[in-house]
Design a protein around this motif. Structure first.
Motif, PDB file in Angstrom:
ATOM      1  N   THR A  65       0.821  -1.204   0.000  1.00 52.08           N
ATOM      2  CA  THR A  65       0.000   0.000   0.000  1.00 52.08           C
ATOM      3  C   THR A  65       0.859   1.260   0.000  1.00 52.08           C
ATOM      4  O   THR A  65       0.607   2.191  -0.767  1.00 52.08           O
ATOM      5  CB  THR A  65      -0.930   0.008   1.221  1.00 52.08           C
ATOM      6  OG1 THR A  65      -1.701  -1.193   1.221  1.00 52.08           O
ATOM      7  CG2 THR A  65      -1.866   1.198   1.189  1.00 52.08           C
ATOM      8  N   ILE A  66       1.871   1.298   0.842  1.00 53.79           N
ATOM      9  CA  ILE A  66       2.699   2.500   0.977  1.00 53.79           C
ATOM     10  C   ILE A  66       3.548   2.744  -0.264  1.00 53.79           C
ATOM     11  O   ILE A  66       3.610   3.866  -0.775  1.00 53.79           O
ATOM     12  CB  ILE A  66       3.586   2.395   2.232  1.00 53.79           C
ATOM     13  CG1 ILE A  66       2.714   2.463   3.484  1.00 53.79           C
ATOM     14  CG2 ILE A  66       4.635   3.492   2.253  1.00 53.79           C
ATOM     15  CD1 ILE A  66       3.442   2.155   4.770  1.00 53.79           C
ATOM     16  N   PHE A  67       4.215   1.707  -0.784  1.00 53.89           N
ATOM     17  CA  PHE A  67       5.151   1.886  -1.891  1.00 53.89           C
ATOM     18  C   PHE A  67       4.565   1.562  -3.262  1.00 53.89           C
ATOM     19  O   PHE A  67       5.239   1.731  -4.271  1.00 53.89           O
ATOM     20  CB  PHE A  67       6.405   1.040  -1.654  1.00 53.89           C
ATOM     21  CG  PHE A  67       7.192   1.497  -0.463  1.00 53.89           C
ATOM     22  CD1 PHE A  67       7.923   2.669  -0.505  1.00 53.89           C
ATOM     23  CD2 PHE A  67       7.184   0.760   0.709  1.00 53.89           C
ATOM     24  CE1 PHE A  67       8.649   3.095   0.594  1.00 53.89           C
ATOM     25  CE2 PHE A  67       7.905   1.171   1.813  1.00 53.89           C
ATOM     26  CZ  PHE A  67       8.635   2.342   1.757  1.00 53.89           C
ATOM     27  N   GLU A  68       3.315   1.078  -3.315  1.00 50.64           N
ATOM     28  CA  GLU A  68       2.600   0.793  -4.561  1.00 50.64           C
ATOM     29  C   GLU A  68       3.389  -0.148  -5.483  1.00 50.64           C
ATOM     30  O   GLU A  68       3.606   0.127  -6.655  1.00 50.64           O
ATOM     31  CB  GLU A  68       2.252   2.085  -5.286  1.00 50.64           C
ATOM     32  CG  GLU A  68       1.334   2.978  -4.477  1.00 50.64           C
ATOM     33  CD  GLU A  68       1.090   4.317  -5.122  1.00 50.64           C
ATOM     34  OE1 GLU A  68       1.696   4.618  -6.172  1.00 50.64           O
ATOM     35  OE2 GLU A  68       0.291   5.077  -4.583  1.00 50.64           O
ATOM     36  N   VAL A  69       3.848  -1.272  -4.916  1.00 47.33           N
ATOM     37  CA  VAL A  69       4.537  -2.322  -5.660  1.00 47.33           C
ATOM     38  C   VAL A  69       3.924  -3.664  -5.278  1.00 47.33           C
ATOM     39  O   VAL A  69       3.196  -3.760  -4.295  1.00 47.33           O
ATOM     40  CB  VAL A  69       6.057  -2.342  -5.366  1.00 47.33           C
ATOM     41  CG1 VAL A  69       6.733  -1.104  -5.892  1.00 47.33           C
ATOM     42  CG2 VAL A  69       6.323  -2.535  -3.900  1.00 47.33           C
ATOM     43  N   LYS A  70       4.221  -4.692  -6.060  1.00 48.82           N
ATOM     44  CA  LYS A  70       3.761  -6.041  -5.752  1.00 48.82           C
ATOM     45  C   LYS A  70       4.899  -6.831  -5.108  1.00 48.82           C
ATOM     46  O   LYS A  70       6.003  -6.888  -5.647  1.00 48.82           O
ATOM     47  CB  LYS A  70       3.286  -6.766  -7.016  1.00 48.82           C
ATOM     48  CG  LYS A  70       1.955  -6.286  -7.510  1.00 48.82           C
ATOM     49  CD  LYS A  70       0.877  -6.684  -6.528  1.00 48.82           C
ATOM     50  CE  LYS A  70      -0.482  -6.244  -7.034  1.00 48.82           C
ATOM     51  NZ  LYS A  70      -1.516  -6.506  -6.048  1.00 48.82           N
TER      52      LYS A  70
END
Length: 95
Positions: free
Chosen positions: A45-50
């Motif tokens: 959520t914070i870094f918008e990565v998978k």
């Protein structure tokens, strides 16, 4: 636990930088009471990565003496995140 209190700070050591460049793994210090699913969800959520995989390292407190005083060091927990291939964090981008 609120999502902003799960991840504390990045761990910036020589070994962690080597993991970033070679394997694409990022190391962060996390809240000691957080579990693996909370940590993964907060990071995504914070870094918008998978995130592909999360590994956890728990450091137990050690007994220390300073003269006649005795005590314990702080317990800590670290998480090593493996991102999906081709994804990077902008936080560590040197370009």
């Amino acid at each position: 636990m609120h999502i902003t209190k799960v991840i504390k700070k990045p761990v910036l050591t020589e070994k962690s930088y080597l993991k970033i460049n070679v394997d694409g793994k990022y190391t962060f210090e996390v809240n000691y009471k957080a579990n693996k699913t909370q940590i993964k969800k907060a990071f995504e959520t914070i870094f918008e990565v998978k995130v592909l995989k999360v590994n956890i390292i728990k450091k137990k407190p050690k007994a220390k003496k300073m003269g006649r005083f005795e005590g314990l060091t702080n317990a800590s927990k670290r998480a090593i995140f493996t991102l999906k291939p081709g994804e990077k964090l902008e936080l560590f981008n040197n370009e």
